[in-house]
Design an enzyme around this catalytic site. Structure first.
Site, short mmCIF file in Angstrom:
data_model
loop_
_atom_site.label_atom_id
_atom_site.label_comp_id
_atom_site.label_asym_id
_atom_site.label_seq_id
_atom_site.Cartn_x
_atom_site.Cartn_y
_atom_site.Cartn_z
N TYR A 21 0.84 -1.20 0.00
CA TYR A 21 0.00 0.00 0.00
C TYR A 21 0.88 1.26 0.00
O TYR A 21 1.86 1.34 0.77
CB TYR A 21 -0.88 -0.04 1.25
CG TYR A 21 -1.81 1.13 1.40
CD1 TYR A 21 -2.88 1.29 0.53
CD2 TYR A 21 -1.60 2.08 2.39
CE1 TYR A 21 -3.73 2.38 0.66
CE2 TYR A 21 -2.44 3.17 2.53
CZ TYR A 21 -3.51 3.31 1.66
OH TYR A 21 -4.34 4.38 1.79
N ASP B 252 -0.69 -7.46 6.45
CA ASP B 252 -1.81 -6.54 6.25
C ASP B 252 -2.88 -7.34 5.50
O ASP B 252 -2.74 -7.65 4.32
CB ASP B 252 -1.32 -5.34 5.43
CG ASP B 252 -2.41 -4.31 5.17
OD1 ASP B 252 -3.60 -4.69 5.20
OD2 ASP B 252 -2.08 -3.14 4.92
C1 LIG Z 1 -6.43 1.62 2.90
C2 LIG Z 1 -5.32 0.71 3.24
C3 LIG Z 1 -4.45 1.00 4.29
C4 LIG Z 1 -4.55 2.28 5.09
O1 LIG Z 1 -5.70 2.30 5.87
P1 LIG Z 1 -6.46 3.65 6.32
O2 LIG Z 1 -7.65 3.14 7.04
O3 LIG Z 1 -6.78 4.41 5.07
O4 LIG Z 1 -5.51 4.40 7.19
C5 LIG Z 1 -3.46 0.08 4.60
N1 LIG Z 1 -3.32 -1.06 3.90
C6 LIG Z 1 -4.13 -1.37 2.86
C7 LIG Z 1 -3.93 -2.64 2.13
C8 LIG Z 1 -5.15 -0.50 2.50
O5 LIG Z 1 -5.95 -0.82 1.47
#
Ligand SMILES: *Cc1c(COP(=O)(O)O)cnc(C)c1O
Length: 378
Positions: free
Chosen positions: A98, A170
């Site tokens: 990201y 993530d």
């Molecule tokens: C959107 C996103 C983030 C960041 O999250 P926020 O809620 O916008 O701070 C991190 N990792 C991935 C894979 C995302 O899609």
């Protein structure tokens, strides 16, 4: 209890004082105490709040974790994970992680002496080469954004542990409904709850889950010290969203399959990226380590930027917008939008070029979605 049941009941017994079936929004900053050192489990809402606590119990259950923490955003959860490290440590991250994660590592955390470097985590030989003596964390996503590359979570967790490093995943793109990285050996899972967990594009939030009590205590201490907590309304909205996660993910996936197959057969489309398609290079791995393939689809258009721009402004149901994971379908141009914080030469090397379009396929009627894409591509 099974997933769809836990999504509705975990951490949410009827309120003992009123019988309310839904956890109330405890919109309070502080709590009356019985004595100077005696309280009912809550003393100040930066430390703990009952609405947030209900969400955390539910999220822990869904991710198969012993512990969960809710955050004010996905980035604040990732920031907290990086604060587990010390100056001099090195983080290995996916080359197409990201964009906000790259920005945090390179422009914020680097100033505090935590090094990072990026590698193609789909290639275990490249990972082996990229590991340094001071590597203390591998930070991975699977599937990645926007090319939906799938990494071998169990293999990477094994390599991290062998080096004395933490394996962090993530898990935003698949949600715990389709993938539970802790069961594959990861130490920590993080989420942007803004996406599928919340699911309605009406709240920004984050989550962190782990099975390790010491890691949980350290992350909890960081959160209390830094203060990156969600307010009770935001926690409540995510908790409300999570109740329908199982239903939504099934529909996101069936709609994504329908859209991906349609695009694969369209003459204006040169390539489709969806881990559920047999044409995806890691289809076998994706099918082995996840229970489904989610709702994100990327594709390339013959005609490059001109054709892509034309299409992006012609869809009527797919809304031209950043973000993903909500009930509504979204369309966007990664090179100019969500990945724009990554330098152009890096994007070219990764294949995030002008002909690439990304869809977050929503849960509308699939016939309407295919009709919309048909007219936008005509
Ligand atoms: C959107 C996103 C983030 C960041 O999250 P926020 O809620 O916008 O701070 C991190 N990792 C991935 C894979 C995302 O899609």
């Amino acid at each position: 209890m099974r997933f769809a049941t836990r999504a509705i009941h975990a951490g949410q017994p009827p309120d003992p004082s009123t019988g309310a079936v839904i956890p109330p929004v405890y919109q309070t900053s502080t709590y009356a105490q019985d004595d100077v050192a005696v309280h009912k489990g809550y003393d100040y809402s930066r430390a703990d709040n009952p609405t947030r606590w209900a969400l955390e119990q539910c999220l822990a259950s869904l991710e198969g974790a012993r512990f969960a923490l809710a955050w004010s955003s996905g980035m604040s959860a990732i920031d907290a994970v990086l604060r587990l490290l010390t100056a001099g440590d090195h983080v290995l991250v996916s080359d197409d992680a990201y964009g906000g994660t790259h920005r945090l590592l390179r422009q914020v955390v680097a100033r505090f002496g935590v090094e990072s470097s990026a590698a193609d985590l789909t290639r275990l030989d490249a990972v082996r080469e990229a590991m340094r003596p001071n590597t203390r964390m591998i930070l991975m996503e699977s599937p990645t954004n926007p090319l939906l590359k799938v990494v071998d979570i169990a293999a990477l967790a094994g390599m991290a542990h062998q080096a004395g490093a933490l394996a962090v995943v993530d898990n935003t793109f698949l949600s715990p409904y389709f993938q539970t990285p802790l069961a594959l050996g990861a130490d920590i899972v993080v989420h942007s709850a803004t996406k599928y967990l919340g699911g309605h594009s009406d709240v920004v939030g984050g989550a962190l889950m782990t099975g390790d009590e010491a890691l949980f205590q350290r992350a909890k201490f960081i959160q209390k010290s830094v203060g990156s907590v969600p307010g009770p309304w935001d926690a409540w909205l995510v908790l409300r969203g999570v109740k329908t996660l199982a239903l939504r993910m099934e529909r996101h996936q069936s709609n994504a399959f329908r859209v991906a197959r349609f695009l694969e057969s369209h003459p204006a489309v040169t390539r489709v990226y969806y881990p559920g398609l047999p044409s995806h290079p890691q289809h076998a791995l994706a099918s082995r380590q996840a229970r489904g393939h989610g709702g994100m689809v990327s594709f390339r258009l013959a005609g490059g930027l001109a054709k892509a721009r034309d299409m992006l402004t012609r869809t009527r149901i797919f809304t031209l917008a950043e973000s993903l994971g909500g009930v509504e379908s979204l369309i966007e141009h990664p090179a100019l939008m969500t990945a724009a914080s990554v330098p152009k030469d890096e994007l070219d090397r990764l294949g995030v070029t002008d002909d690439l379009v990304r869809l977050s396929v929503g849960i509308e009627d699939p016939d309407d979605l295919v009709e919309d894409l048909t007219q936008a591509l005509a």
